[in-house]
Design an enzyme around this catalytic site. Structure first.
Site, short mmCIF file in Angstrom:
data_model
loop_
_atom_site.label_atom_id
_atom_site.label_comp_id
_atom_site.label_asym_id
_atom_site.label_seq_id
_atom_site.Cartn_x
_atom_site.Cartn_y
_atom_site.Cartn_z
N VAL A 11 61.68 119.11 126.06
CA VAL A 11 60.66 119.05 125.01
C VAL A 11 60.77 117.68 124.37
CG1 VAL A 11 60.52 121.53 124.54
CG2 VAL A 11 62.25 120.15 123.38
N SER A 12 59.70 117.24 123.72
CA SER A 12 59.65 115.87 123.21
C SER A 12 60.41 115.64 121.92
CB SER A 12 58.18 115.43 123.04
OG SER A 12 57.52 115.44 124.29
N SER A 13 60.65 116.70 121.15
CA SER A 13 61.35 116.52 119.88
C SER A 13 62.12 117.79 119.51
CB SER A 13 60.35 116.20 118.76
OG SER A 13 59.58 117.35 118.45
N GLN A 16 60.31 121.09 118.60
CA GLN A 16 59.73 121.93 119.64
C GLN A 16 60.82 122.77 120.30
OE1 GLN A 16 58.08 118.52 121.78
NE2 GLN A 16 56.03 119.22 121.28
#
Length: 200
Positions: A11-13, A16
């Site tokens: 996930v990007s961050s 999330q």
């Protein structure tokens, strides 16, 4: 040397989670792992770079000959640069390591799968570039409209859609006035002026 199937989740961050990815990946393991050892690798980091802790561990296992297949939910979980993904595909094919992308229907063990993978890598890179351009354009529009990035309410950004921009530009070419553009797009006149300024 015993090999394992590498399941990669990203996930990007940290805001999330992986709940949307894991059910499909677990179903794949149940249906296709066939008793082979499975190891999960995880990252909470942007896909703009291939230098990520979880991915680095997975790649080290690949280089050591410990991985028989890499399974992801979708190709963009691996990364979002066409060059990085294409280099990865070439490495996996050379080492006879399969890559499965569940949502994309990609299987590198087949010629068609390799073709689809490279096309999707280019699409992922294109979408990433477009996303970056939209952010920059949105910032330019907000600045031109005399607003700080974040809009009138803290944390709220000025939103102008691609369709609204396209409508304004088309109407400008047709000689329409700013009031008509604002009415057609539902935007204020200052925002219409800002869009025209940003795309002049």
């Amino acid at each position: 040397m015993p090999q394992h199937i590498a399941i990669y989740v990203r996930v990007s961050s940290k805001k999330q989670d992986t709940k949307s990815q894991e059910p499909d990946l677990k179903q794949w393991v149940t249906a296709f792992a066939g008793g082979v050892l499975v190891k999960w690798y995880r990252d909470q980091q942007s896909g703009k770079t291939m230098n990520r802790p979880g991915w680095n561990r997975l790649e080290a296992a690949v280089d050591a000959g410990k991985v028989s297949a890499v399974v992801v939910w979708r190709l963009d979980r691996l990364g979002r640069t066409a060059s990085g993904l294409t280099a990865l595909f070439d490495k996996l094919v050379t080492r006879r390591i399969n890559l499965v992308s569940i949502k994309d229907g990609v299987d590198l063990s087949t010629p068609a799968g390799r073709l689809i993978a490279n096309v999707l890598a280019s699409v992922a890179a294109y979408e990433n570039e477009v996303r970056a351009e939209r952010i920059i354009a949105g910032q330019a529009v907000a600045k031109a409209a005399g607003k700080t990035w974040g809009g009138s309410v803290k944390g709220r950004q000025l939103k102008v859609t691609d369709e609204q921009i396209a409508t304004i530009r088309r109407m400008q070419q047709e000689g329409a006035n700013k009031t008509a553009m604002a009415r057609a797009t539902g935007l204020s006149r200052p925002t219409v002026y800002a869009v025209l300024h940003a795309y002049a």
